[in-house]
Design a protein around this motif. Structure first.
Motif, mmCIF file in Angstrom:
data_model
loop_
_atom_site.group_PDB
_atom_site.id
_atom_site.type_symbol
_atom_site.label_atom_id
_atom_site.label_comp_id
_atom_site.label_asym_id
_atom_site.label_seq_id
_atom_site.Cartn_x
_atom_site.Cartn_y
_atom_site.Cartn_z
ATOM 1 N N ARG A 155 0.775 -0.961 -0.026
ATOM 2 C CA ARG A 155 -0.020 -0.285 0.021
ATOM 3 C C ARG A 155 0.791 1.437 -0.092
ATOM 4 O O ARG A 155 0.556 2.267 -0.810
ATOM 5 C CB ARG A 155 -0.893 -0.156 1.190
ATOM 6 N N THR A 156 1.926 1.289 0.605
ATOM 7 C CA THR A 156 2.961 2.371 0.669
ATOM 8 C C THR A 156 3.386 2.679 -0.683
ATOM 9 O O THR A 156 3.477 3.962 -1.067
ATOM 10 C CB THR A 156 3.834 2.099 1.898
ATOM 11 N N ARG A 157 3.643 1.706 -1.525
ATOM 12 C CA ARG A 157 4.121 2.079 -2.825
ATOM 13 C C ARG A 157 3.192 2.350 -3.601
ATOM 14 O O ARG A 157 3.359 3.239 -4.711
ATOM 15 C CB ARG A 157 5.035 0.967 -3.357
ATOM 16 N N GLN A 158 2.160 2.019 -3.428
ATOM 17 C CA GLN A 158 0.762 2.706 -4.271
ATOM 18 C C GLN A 158 0.494 4.136 -3.814
ATOM 19 O O GLN A 158 0.017 4.725 -4.538
ATOM 20 C CB GLN A 158 -0.603 1.670 -3.935
ATOM 21 N N LEU A 159 0.573 4.425 -2.552
ATOM 22 C CA LEU A 159 0.222 5.801 -1.951
ATOM 23 C C LEU A 159 1.377 6.636 -2.625
ATOM 24 O O LEU A 159 1.120 7.828 -2.699
ATOM 25 C CB LEU A 159 0.012 5.785 -0.663
ATOM 26 N N HIS A 160 2.483 6.104 -2.582
ATOM 27 C CA HIS A 160 3.852 7.050 -2.704
ATOM 28 C C HIS A 160 4.467 6.603 -4.370
ATOM 29 O O HIS A 160 4.161 7.042 -5.095
ATOM 30 C CB HIS A 160 4.550 7.044 -1.683
ATOM 31 N N ARG A 161 5.395 5.873 -4.231
ATOM 32 C CA ARG A 161 6.055 5.188 -5.281
ATOM 33 C C ARG A 161 7.131 4.143 -4.932
ATOM 34 O O ARG A 161 6.855 3.389 -3.773
ATOM 35 C CB ARG A 161 7.198 6.309 -5.560
ATOM 36 N N SER A 162 7.714 3.388 -5.786
ATOM 37 C CA SER A 162 8.303 2.226 -5.486
ATOM 38 C C SER A 162 9.573 2.292 -4.702
ATOM 39 O O SER A 162 10.096 1.249 -4.469
ATOM 40 C CB SER A 162 8.870 1.461 -6.976
ATOM 41 N N SER A 163 10.127 3.552 -4.198
ATOM 42 C CA SER A 163 10.777 3.629 -3.199
ATOM 43 C C SER A 163 10.446 4.767 -2.318
ATOM 44 O O SER A 163 9.576 5.654 -2.697
ATOM 45 C CB SER A 163 12.290 3.909 -3.898
ATOM 46 N N MET A 164 11.480 5.162 -1.307
ATOM 47 C CA MET A 164 11.083 5.834 -0.311
ATOM 48 C C MET A 164 11.944 6.801 -0.217
ATOM 49 O O MET A 164 13.142 6.761 -0.151
ATOM 50 C CB MET A 164 10.799 5.179 1.065
ATOM 51 N N THR A 165 11.485 8.231 0.191
ATOM 52 C CA THR A 165 12.359 9.345 0.529
ATOM 53 C C THR A 165 11.792 10.299 1.242
ATOM 54 O O THR A 165 10.483 9.941 1.861
ATOM 55 C CB THR A 165 12.987 9.927 -0.854
ATOM 56 N N THR A 166 12.417 11.681 1.426
ATOM 57 C CA THR A 166 11.837 12.409 2.277
ATOM 58 C C THR A 166 10.193 12.913 2.228
ATOM 59 O O THR A 166 9.918 13.045 0.873
ATOM 60 C CB THR A 166 12.571 13.722 2.388
ATOM 61 N N HIS A 167 9.456 12.735 3.201
ATOM 62 C CA HIS A 167 7.952 13.168 3.123
ATOM 63 C C HIS A 167 7.203 11.980 2.734
ATOM 64 O O HIS A 167 5.842 12.231 2.809
ATOM 65 C CB HIS A 167 7.868 14.482 2.412
ATOM 66 N N ASP A 168 7.613 10.803 2.204
ATOM 67 C CA ASP A 168 6.856 9.516 2.013
ATOM 68 C C ASP A 168 6.639 9.010 3.629
ATOM 69 O O ASP A 168 7.446 9.319 4.739
ATOM 70 C CB ASP A 168 7.676 8.782 1.420
ATOM 71 N N ARG A 169 5.611 8.258 3.714
ATOM 72 C CA ARG A 169 5.015 7.742 5.048
ATOM 73 C C ARG A 169 5.001 6.306 4.936
ATOM 74 O O ARG A 169 4.877 5.518 3.889
ATOM 75 C CB ARG A 169 3.694 8.515 5.227
#
Length: 289
Positions: free
Chosen positions: A91-105
């Motif tokens: 769900r996190t990669r659906q709501l943001h992207r396929s990797s994480m960085t500043t301001h992702d949750r």
């Protein structure tokens, strides 16, 4: 190596919230928290090819650091008081992207569906390949896939490290879940196959997240080290060769000045109250064919 292959799609993101909604983050608040005066309350290193679990109070900051050289870490998060609520990588990669960085949750599993933590600092955010660093596409290495692919039993895996790390907290192998691969360079190649490449992190690089609720965290220093040598396939290195590319990871936990938290409050669980969810199971049984 480029990360995403030759074709780029232009369709908008499928998961979007209304303006001011949960995906419209108050970045000024989190930037203020990131820059606030802080006090270190715990600090340790996770040695090579091992794992460690630790507790974090809501409102604290966790920093994961490259200590001596490039090293990938596999991270799990749980609600400290209810480990059935845990990090939901898909769900996190659906709501943001396929990797994480500043301001992702870091979003949690159903039926809670709320941010467990928010990324507030990433020294690799401006790296040329930042879009494929801190990977959410892949999951932890494990001895079962090793047996499947090679026919051999090898004990050096992140799944095993995480399992051992959480045992003292009353959790088991069944509680280990899909991870954030911190500092990992990975994505899809031109044939849409999953690849991993050499970790770009150097000494001093770090990744920080802010705990939205009381957390149990667990981190494995991947036995593949910096992933500069293949773990499987005809060019795979031996476990001894991989060890030469392994380094520890640093963990530090901070509390922040109370004034910086003004306007912040721990997120509530999902407000859904429909009859087909957790509130209506007895009133609306699953229809029989």
């Amino acid at each position: 190596m480029t990360a995403t292959g030759a074709r780029h799609y232009t369709q908008p993101a499928a998961y979007q919230s209304v303006p001011g909604g949960p995906l419209d983050l108050d970045t000024a608040l989190y930037d203020r928290i990131a820059g606030a005066d802080r006090t270190s309350i715990d600090q340790f290193e996770v040695p090579v090819r091992s794992g460690r679990a630790w507790e974090v109070p809501a409102g604290a900051i966790v920093r994961l650091s490259s200590v001596e050289g490039p090293q990938v870490g596999d991270l799990n998060l749980w609600n400290l008081h209810n480990p059935r609520e845990r990090f939901w990588a898909a769900r996190t990669r659906q709501l943001h992207r396929s990797s994480m960085t500043t301001h992702d949750r870091f979003w949690s599993t159903l039926p809670s569906l709320r941010p467990l933590a928010t990324v507030i600092a990433d020294t690799l955010a401006d790296h040329p390949d930042a879009e494929v660093i801190h990977d959410l596409l892949g999951t932890r290495c494990d001895p079962y896939i090793n047996r499947l692919l090679t026919g051999n039993d090898v004990d050096y895996h992140c799944h095993s490290n995480l399992t051992r790390a959480v045992q003292q907290h009353g959790l088991t192998e069944f509680d280990i879940h899909d991870v954030l691969n911190v500092f990992q360079f990975a994505g899809l190649n031109a044939d849409h196959e999953y690849f991993m490449d050499t970790c770009p992190a150097g000494p001093g690089d770090h990744f920080e997240f802010f705990a939205e609720i009381d957390l149990l965290c667990a981190l494995s220093t991947c036995p593949g080290g910096d992933l500069s040598v293949h773990m499987w396939g005809p060019e795979a290195a031996s476990t001894e060769e991989q060890l030469q590319h392994c380094h520890p990871l640093g963990v530090e936990i901070f509390t922040v000045d109370e004034a910086a938290l003004e306007g912040w409050q721990p997120p509530a669980i999902a407000a859904y109250e429909g009859v087909h969810g957790r509130h209506g199971l007895s009133a609306a049984p699953f229809p029989q064919s």
